[in-house]
Design a protein around this motif. Structure first.
Motif, PDB file in Angstrom:
ATOM      1  N   ASN A   1       0.812  -1.216   0.000  1.00 16.88           N
ATOM      2  CA  ASN A   1       0.000   0.000   0.000  1.00 16.88           C
ATOM      3  C   ASN A   1       0.846   1.267   0.000  1.00 16.88           C
ATOM      4  OD1 ASN A   1      -2.443  -1.340  -0.127  1.00 16.88           O
ATOM      5  ND2 ASN A   1      -2.835  -1.243   2.080  1.00 16.88           N
ATOM      6  N   GLN A   2       2.088   1.148   0.420  1.00 21.51           N
ATOM      7  CA  GLN A   2       2.999   2.295   0.419  1.00 21.51           C
ATOM      8  C   GLN A   2       3.886   2.324  -0.826  1.00 21.51           C
ATOM      9  OE1 GLN A   2       5.108   1.833   4.139  1.00 21.51           O
ATOM     10  NE2 GLN A   2       3.427   2.652   5.359  1.00 21.51           N
ATOM     11  N   ASN A   3       3.640   1.394  -1.757  1.00 21.90           N
ATOM     12  CA  ASN A   3       4.447   1.282  -2.986  1.00 21.90           C
ATOM     13  C   ASN A   3       5.923   1.034  -2.687  1.00 21.90           C
ATOM     14  OD1 ASN A   3       2.153   1.808  -4.599  1.00 21.90           O
ATOM     15  ND2 ASN A   3       2.467   4.014  -4.388  1.00 21.90           N
ATOM     16  N   GLU A   4       6.188   0.356  -1.589  1.00 24.05           N
ATOM     17  CA  GLU A   4       7.562   0.037  -1.199  1.00 24.05           C
ATOM     18  C   GLU A   4       7.941  -1.343  -1.763  1.00 24.05           C
ATOM     19  OE1 GLU A   4       9.766   1.822   0.325  1.00 24.05           O
ATOM     20  OE2 GLU A   4       8.541   3.551   0.877  1.00 24.05           O
ATOM     21  N   TYR A   5       8.116  -1.402  -3.070  1.00 21.58           N
ATOM     22  CA  TYR A   5       8.327  -2.676  -3.732  1.00 21.58           C
ATOM     23  C   TYR A   5       9.705  -3.265  -3.430  1.00 21.58           C
ATOM     24  CZ  TYR A   5       4.273  -0.904  -6.257  1.00 21.58           C
ATOM     25  OH  TYR A   5       3.048  -0.390  -6.576  1.00 21.58           O
ATOM     26  N   LYS A   6      10.683  -2.412  -3.218  1.00 16.31           N
ATOM     27  CA  LYS A   6      12.012  -2.909  -2.858  1.00 16.31           C
ATOM     28  C   LYS A   6      11.975  -3.594  -1.501  1.00 16.31           C
ATOM     29  CE  LYS A   6      16.881  -1.628  -2.497  1.00 16.31           C
ATOM     30  NZ  LYS A   6      17.877  -0.526  -2.590  1.00 16.31           N
ATOM     31  N   SER A   7      11.163  -3.060  -0.573  1.00 20.98           N
ATOM     32  CA  SER A   7      11.035  -3.680   0.753  1.00 20.98           C
ATOM     33  C   SER A   7      10.378  -5.043   0.648  1.00 20.98           C
ATOM     34  CB  SER A   7      10.218  -2.769   1.677  1.00 20.98           C
ATOM     35  OG  SER A   7      10.881  -1.533   1.888  1.00 20.98           O
ATOM     36  N   ILE A   8       9.408  -5.174  -0.263  1.00 24.72           N
ATOM     37  CA  ILE A   8       8.785  -6.479  -0.485  1.00 24.72           C
ATOM     38  C   ILE A   8       9.805  -7.443  -1.074  1.00 24.72           C
ATOM     39  CG2 ILE A   8       7.049  -7.711  -1.860  1.00 24.72           C
ATOM     40  CD1 ILE A   8       5.221  -5.294  -1.521  1.00 24.72           C
ATOM     41  N   PHE A   9      10.613  -6.964  -2.000  1.00 22.32           N
ATOM     42  CA  PHE A   9      11.652  -7.802  -2.597  1.00 22.32           C
ATOM     43  C   PHE A   9      12.586  -8.364  -1.532  1.00 22.32           C
ATOM     44  CE2 PHE A   9      15.926  -8.143  -4.516  1.00 22.32           C
ATOM     45  CZ  PHE A   9      15.659  -9.097  -5.482  1.00 22.32           C
ATOM     46  N   GLU A  10      12.892  -7.555  -0.528  1.00 20.25           N
ATOM     47  CA  GLU A  10      13.788  -8.005   0.545  1.00 20.25           C
ATOM     48  C   GLU A  10      13.134  -9.060   1.430  1.00 20.25           C
ATOM     49  OE1 GLU A  10      16.917  -7.373   0.726  1.00 20.25           O
ATOM     50  OE2 GLU A  10      16.782  -6.100  -1.048  1.00 20.25           O
ATOM     51  N   MET A  11      11.806  -9.220   1.329  1.00 23.54           N
ATOM     52  CA  MET A  11      11.102 -10.252   2.097  1.00 23.54           C
ATOM     53  C   MET A  11      11.200 -11.616   1.424  1.00 23.54           C
ATOM     54  SD  MET A  11       7.594  -8.156   3.033  1.00 23.54           S
ATOM     55  CE  MET A  11       6.894  -9.532   3.979  1.00 23.54           C
ATOM     56  N   PHE A  12      11.696 -11.670   0.194  1.00 23.42           N
ATOM     57  CA  PHE A  12      11.753 -12.909  -0.564  1.00 23.42           C
ATOM     58  C   PHE A  12      12.938 -13.768  -0.129  1.00 23.42           C
ATOM     59  CE2 PHE A  12       9.463 -11.283  -4.639  1.00 23.42           C
ATOM     60  CZ  PHE A  12       8.289 -11.195  -3.919  1.00 23.42           C
TER      61      PHE A  12
END
Length: 324
Positions: free
Chosen positions: A38-49
């Motif tokens: 929801n915050q458009n923090e796609y790099k942070s999501i990538f780091e969850m992988f």
């Protein structure tokens, strides 16, 4: 209408199976995913992988996937855990701003995401309807030609979609079989553009979408898939979808009761549409992403010059309403 649904699949690893209660790890990871999304923090999501997932899905690719999801579905508004499927995949019924989807997230033993899937969410609690009960007339007065219609993939590419499996795409053609005059480079060249579209039956307008510009020929809007849209609910809980209206031509409002034959608006080329045409289908909910398609039969019509009753049109049929 091509690809009304947003279906993006990324699946990698399958590990342990859980029960049907959401685990604390799944809950924590998915809540974090939602916040970052929801915050458009796609790099942070990538780091969850997981490391394996990062190798298979570089940051550029996952960012493209997530930005596309955000563009078509909007932000996550509400999310409910349903069950575990395919091993570690936790299924969430997820209400986005623009519709409801199934969000599947899998995590490994280190609480790292190793699989994600977003697809239509089919609500099994809503009764499925095989065919329309309400008597329908064709939603136009002139002869139109069915481009996609029928029960096989060869006749109708919509059959691959649970929601649109009985949909029609319909145009107007001339004696040569062309859907346009002159060189077909502008919307006004197309016979269907600006033609009146009518209510096939009495009902209630339960949703409209307006204000979407018509496309240039050959270009398609991948964000506002259905374009300018009208949905009519019948007394038998059938939801009639009309898509791709001409911008600014809708003549009805949400909550309005309409009569058979009443003007809805003019045919256009808005949404995921390459040329002016009518996309029409029926389903059992007004949410285009979570319904089940209903096969459509029209009460009385002419098909290739012959009178038909209770007929579901097929590809290449030339159809015309029988005047009462």
């Amino acid at each position: 209408m091509k690809k009304i649904l947003l279906i993006i699949t990324i699946t990698l690893l399958h590990n342990l199976s859980f029960g049907q209660t959401e685990s604390l790890n799944s809950k924590k990871v998915t809540e974090q995913f939602e916040t970052f999304y929801n915050q458009n923090e796609y790099k942070s999501i990538f780091e969850m992988f997981s490391s394996e997932t990062k190798k298979a899905l570089p940051l550029e690719k996952i960012s493209e996937f997530l930005s596309g999801l955000s563009s078509q579905a909007g932000k996550i508004v509400k999310r409910d855990f349903i069950e575990y499927q395919k091993g570690t995949f936790a299924l969430y019924k997820t209400d986005f701003e623009k519709g409801t989807f199934g969000l599947y997230i899998s995590i490994d033993n280190d609480s790292k995401i190793n699989g994600i899937l977003v697809k239509a969410f089919i609500d099994e609690s809503i009764p499925k309807i095989e065919r329309n009960i309400t008597k329908l007339q064709l939603p136009f007065t002139e002869e139109w030609t069915v481009v996609w219609g029928g029960d096989t993939k060869e006749l109708n590419y919509h059959v691959e979609s649970e929601m649109q499996k009985n949909a029609f795409d319909i145009v107007i053609t001339d004696k040569k079989g062309n859907s346009f005059k002159t060189n077909g480079k502008i919307n006004e060249d197309y016979y269907a553009f600006g033609k009146k579209l009518l209510a096939p039956c009495d009902g209630e307008i339960v949703k409209i979408i307006d204000g979407i510009f018509d496309n240039k020929i050959g270009e398609m809007n991948s964000t506002d898939i259905t374009g300018n849209t009208v949905i009519i609910k019948t007394k038998n809980n059938e939801y009639l979808f009309f898509c791709h209206f001409k911008n600014g031509t809708l003549k009805v409002k949400e909550g309005e009761r309409v009569k058979q034959g009443q003007l809805l608006g003019l045919c256009g080329n808005s949404g995921h549409s390459s040329e002016p045409h009518l996309h029409f289908h029926i389903q059992n909910t007004k949410d285009i992403n979570s319904g089940t398609g209903i096969k459509c039969y029209f009460e009385k019509l002419k098909v290739n010059g012959k009178m038909k009753e209770d007929y579901s049109p097929l590809q290449n049929d030339k159809i015309l309403v029988l005047k009462k």
